[in-house]
Write a protein that holds these residues in place. Structure first.
Motif, PDB file in Angstrom:
ATOM      1  N   GLU A  23       0.801  -1.224   0.000  1.00  0.00           N
ATOM      2  CA  GLU A  23       0.000   0.000   0.000  1.00  0.00           C
ATOM      3  C   GLU A  23       0.834   1.275   0.000  1.00  0.00           C
ATOM      4  O   GLU A  23       0.384   2.319  -0.478  1.00  0.00           O
TER       5      GLU A  23
ATOM      6  N   VAL B 133      -9.063   6.350  13.619  1.00  0.00           N
ATOM      7  CA  VAL B 133      -9.269   4.980  13.125  1.00  0.00           C
ATOM      8  C   VAL B 133      -7.974   4.530  12.445  1.00  0.00           C
ATOM      9  O   VAL B 133      -7.338   5.306  11.738  1.00  0.00           O
ATOM     10  N   ALA B 134      -7.571   3.290  12.689  1.00  0.00           N
ATOM     11  CA  ALA B 134      -6.278   2.858  12.156  1.00  0.00           C
ATOM     12  C   ALA B 134      -6.363   1.487  11.519  1.00  0.00           C
ATOM     13  O   ALA B 134      -7.150   0.644  11.937  1.00  0.00           O
ATOM     14  N   ASP B 135      -5.543   1.291  10.491  1.00  0.00           N
ATOM     15  CA  ASP B 135      -5.353  -0.029   9.912  1.00  0.00           C
ATOM     16  C   ASP B 135      -4.219  -0.654  10.727  1.00  0.00           C
ATOM     17  O   ASP B 135      -3.042  -0.559  10.364  1.00  0.00           O
TER      18      ASP B 135
ATOM     19  N   THR C  84       1.365   7.766   8.675  1.00  0.00           N
ATOM     20  CA  THR C  84       0.024   8.320   8.943  1.00  0.00           C
ATOM     21  C   THR C  84      -0.967   7.939   7.848  1.00  0.00           C
ATOM     22  O   THR C  84      -2.164   8.128   8.017  1.00  0.00           O
ATOM     23  N   HIS C  85      -0.463   7.434   6.737  1.00  0.00           N
ATOM     24  CA  HIS C  85      -1.389   7.004   5.681  1.00  0.00           C
ATOM     25  C   HIS C  85      -2.152   5.736   6.078  1.00  0.00           C
ATOM     26  O   HIS C  85      -3.060   5.321   5.373  1.00  0.00           O
ATOM     27  N   PHE C  86      -1.737   5.130   7.193  1.00  0.00           N
ATOM     28  CA  PHE C  86      -2.504   3.990   7.713  1.00  0.00           C
ATOM     29  C   PHE C  86      -3.542   4.444   8.735  1.00  0.00           C
ATOM     30  O   PHE C  86      -4.181   3.624   9.368  1.00  0.00           O
ATOM     31  N   LEU C  87      -3.673   5.763   8.906  1.00  0.00           N
ATOM     32  CA  LEU C  87      -4.632   6.307   9.875  1.00  0.00           C
ATOM     33  C   LEU C  87      -5.738   7.061   9.159  1.00  0.00           C
ATOM     34  O   LEU C  87      -5.471   7.803   8.215  1.00  0.00           O
ATOM     35  N   GLY C  88      -6.961   6.890   9.655  1.00  0.00           N
ATOM     36  CA  GLY C  88      -8.074   7.629   9.085  1.00  0.00           C
ATOM     37  C   GLY C  88      -8.485   8.775   9.986  1.00  0.00           C
ATOM     38  O   GLY C  88      -7.743   9.166  10.890  1.00  0.00           O
ATOM     39  N   ALA C  89      -9.682   9.322   9.735  1.00  0.00           N
ATOM     40  CA  ALA C  89     -10.180  10.402  10.570  1.00  0.00           C
ATOM     41  C   ALA C  89     -10.526   9.846  11.951  1.00  0.00           C
ATOM     42  O   ALA C  89     -10.815   8.662  12.102  1.00  0.00           O
TER      43      ALA C  89
END
Lengths: 280, 435
Positions: free
Chosen positions: A66, A241-243, A233-238
């Motif tokens: 990703e 929320v985290a992958d 941080t691209h694995f984090l959402g608003a």
């Protein structure tokens, strides 16, 4: 006899306390490693285990799939090594002057260095951004290195000043009496004694730059230029929320270079410190 | 050896630095061949969503050789400060992805273009008025709302069915009073140490305000002079009162989840400690990925009050920078990105609801699988979050409301003190922004 008996338990207690402290420090990292190898189902378990029951490399595969992690790691390495080298190169002579030429100017400079550490990032980012834009250094690692050097320099100077003061001026005077010039004295007498301090300062500048997020986020725009903290941080959402699996895998990889660099030079630091202790 | 290593490292850095020196270049809006270049900063982060965005950009570029769009990956973390710096530095992307509750400062600051003359009639008509209200500040419209998520109840199907309670539907949701009663009954059937509800209230303000709309709560009241004041009515007390009672009186909601974020409650949800967790619609993806084999879950609508199942939302938006020299082209790209079929792709990628009426009709968003149908049924009831355009809201939220709600929910203060702090302290904060 009584003293020896009490010293034994006391020493054991000290070791236990030390071990407990080390375990406390290591827990987050161990948990990170454990999470990185857990499949998604285990991440949502009500009874999480330290050792993954069904360890997997899927999180690492997904993280690499990703995001351009290798490119980001290379960018971080360039920025951090560049910042560390330039910072110690500039800071060492500055620190020497501040330590040896004591006066109002030196005291004021030291005070300013300390105060500057209190500036929040957001206060300086816009002026910095405008300066870098005029220099056409937005979206370049060179611009980022310059910012990191600027940011870490005050503390590096302050840190190195202490190391310079710890080197007895009498040694330099003795060298001068023996006929050594200023440059020779600095290179042959002062610099070797300062080496542990220079290495420690470089390590500080390296880790500061390696972990820095906000400047990199603002200054680097294209994916191929971004550093590891930004890519993480691209694995984090608003709203947080985290992958979690891929995030842990990527974060684990991101900590490795810091550990490797520290492992490579920590002997240098401790060795230097011990040498100083024996001399005194 | 050590010296050699040091020399090698220095040489490597010096060799690498020039590679980093080459500017990515802002291009000045045109590339070397004279084509218009638009920068699109997306905050998409889930793989499916990033893929959908990148595919759509590629499709646009293939179909529009005269206007190239460059995809830039942004981050939800610190996006406000990052955009502010870019705006101040004259380096903002042409097309900006953000959330509507983050736009007020940028719109009032003149950083965003008024989209009214730029957008197509199709797009204007496709998105309902209530959604446009979330991006309307003063006389202008500063963003296109395109994705949104209602708050729903993720429920353990087996536990609810075993307890014999009525399962709510979007047409006949639970009332807040019924929800409280149901939670009591379910808790009794679950047994010791288990709770019907887990309220993840690490961020208590938006949950309380947005769900409060269902009971007619508004909290913020704009006067004829345009100034906003906080008033706490009976309607505003319904949702906080229910949560407070579930935790402190009924013991049907877990106290330990008060400080948790949504993801933190999932292990307990999967393990049967909690039967229901109110969460954002997009959390379904985490449930699909992490739920153990055989775990049966359903999506229920949030309870309804005097105003039905209404609730506040802050949609994701696409805006155009005021400084962009190619606003029309940027608007054309947004129009392309938000064609109904494309909006569906973006919505499915983010596990959210599209705002567009045509996209909402897509059969893939109306399937019962993974609770899509429940969400789409709620879409018509979504309203702008109450605090959407209130200046000073972030400070009110952080300094006044968040600690007050947290203390109230934990039982440390009573309803009267909650009201006093929200209103008295809150109005002092807002007054500073409205002089």
């Amino acid at each position: 006899m009584t003293g020896a008996r009490t010293r034994g338990p006391a020493r054991a207690g000290q070791y236990l306390a030390l071990l407990a402290y080390l375990a406390f420090l290591a827990l987050p990292f161990l948990w990170l490693v454990s999470t990185a190898f857990k499949p998604a189902r285990e991440l949502g378990s009500l009874h999480p285990t330290w050792i993954p029951e069904d360890p997997t490399l899927a999180n690492f595969r997904q993280a690499f799939d990703e995001q351009p992690l290798l490119q980001a790691a290379a960018n971080s390495l360039v920025a951090a090594l560049g910042a560390a080298l330039i910072a110690v190169t500039v800071a060492t002579p500055m620190a020497y002057v501040m330590a040896r030429r004591r006066g109002r100017l030196s005291a004021a400079a030291t005070g300013w260095v300390v105060v500057s550490q209190a500036f929040p990032f957001v206060l300086v980012i816009i002026p910095l951004f405008l300066v870098l834009k005029n220099l056409h250094l937005i979206n370049t690692l060179t611009g980022l290195v310059l910012v990191y050097v600027t940011w870490s320099l005050p503390f590096a100077v302050w840190m190195l000043t202490g190391y310079v003061r710890a080197v007895p001026a009498e040694l330099e005077e003795a060298a001068a009496v023996d006929g050594a010039g200023r440059l020779r004295t600095l290179c042959s007498v002062t610099a070797p004694l300062l080496a542990p301090g220079i290495v420690a300062t470089a390590l500080f500048a390296f880790i500061t730059a390696w972990n820095e997020f906000f400047f990199a986020l603002v200054l680097l725009k294209t994916p191929e230029k971004q550093t590891l903290p930004v890519v993480l941080t691209h694995f984090l959402g608003a709203e947080g929320v985290a992958d979690l699996g891929p995030l842990a895998a990527a974060a684990f990889l991101a900590t490795l270079p810091s550990l490797v660099v520290f492992a490579l030079i920590q002997k240098r630091i401790t060795g230097g410190m011990l040498a100083g202790a024996v001399k005194s | 050896m050590t010296r050699r290593l040091a020399v090698a490292v220095m040489a490597a850095v010096l060799a690498l630095l020039p590679a980093g020196c080459s500017s990515g270049g802002d291009g000045g809006g045109r590339d070397a061949e004279g084509r218009i270049v638009l920068r699109f900063q997306s905050l998409a982060w889930q793989k499916e969503s990033v893929d959908a965005n990148k595919e759509l950009v590629a499709e646009w570029n293939a179909a529009h050789p005269d206007v190239r769009v460059d995809y830039e990956q942004g981050s939800w973390d610190s996006v406000h400060d990052q955009l502010l710096t870019s705006f101040e530095g004259g380096e903002a992307p042409d097309i900006i992805h953000d959330a509507s509750d983050d736009l007020a400062d940028f719109a009032h600051g003149g950083y965003l273009a008024d989209l009214r003359p730029l957008l197509s009639g199709r797009l204007k008509a496709d998105i309902p008025r209530t959604s446009w209200e979330t991006t309307t500040f003063g006389d202008g419209v500063y963003g296109v709302p395109f994705l949104q998520e209602p708050r729903v109840i993720m429920a353990n199907k087996k536990i609810l069915e075993a307890s014999g309670v009525r399962l709510p539907t979007p047409v006949k949701p639970w009332t807040w009073a019924e929800f409280r009663q149901v939670a009591r009954e379910v808790t009794v059937t679950m047994g010791e140490g288990r709770y019907a509800v887990a309220w993840p209230l690490k961020e208590p303000v938006s949950v309380s305000l947005n769900l409060g709309l269902s009971a007619g709560g508004r909290l913020f009241h704009r006067g004829d002079d345009g100034k906003v004041a906080v008033r706490f009515t009976e309607a505003d007390a319904v949702v906080p009162g229910t949560v407070h009672a579930q935790i402190n009186t009924d013991r049907s909601a877990s106290r330990s989840t008060l400080g948790m974020g949504g993801s933190d409650t999932l292990p307990g949800f999967f393990g049967g400690t909690y039967a229901m967790v109110p969460l954002g619609f997009s959390y379904r993806q985490q449930i699909v990925q992490q739920a153990p084999e055989g775990f049966e879950w359903i999506v229920l609508p949030a309870p309804a009050g005097a105003d039905g199942p209404a609730q506040g939302v802050s949609p994701q938006t696409l805006s155009i920078a005021e400084d962009s020299p190619y606003k029309k082209e940027a608007a054309r790209f947004i129009d392309f990105l938000l064609r109904p079929a494309n909006m569906v792709r973006l919505a499915r990628g983010d596990w959210m609801l599209p705002t567009g009426a045509q996209a909402l009709k897509d059969p893939s968003l109306r399937t019962a699988e993974d609770g899509w149908a429940t969400g789409t049924a709620l879409a018509g009831h979504l309203r702008p979050a109450p605090a959407q355009s209130v200046r000073g809201y972030p400070e009110w939220k952080d300094k006044v409301a968040a600690p007050a709600y947290q203390e109230y929910y934990s039982g440390a203060i009573d309803a009267a003190e909650l009201e006093e702090r929200l209103v008295d302290d809150g109005n002092l904060v807002l007054a500073r922004y409205q002089r």
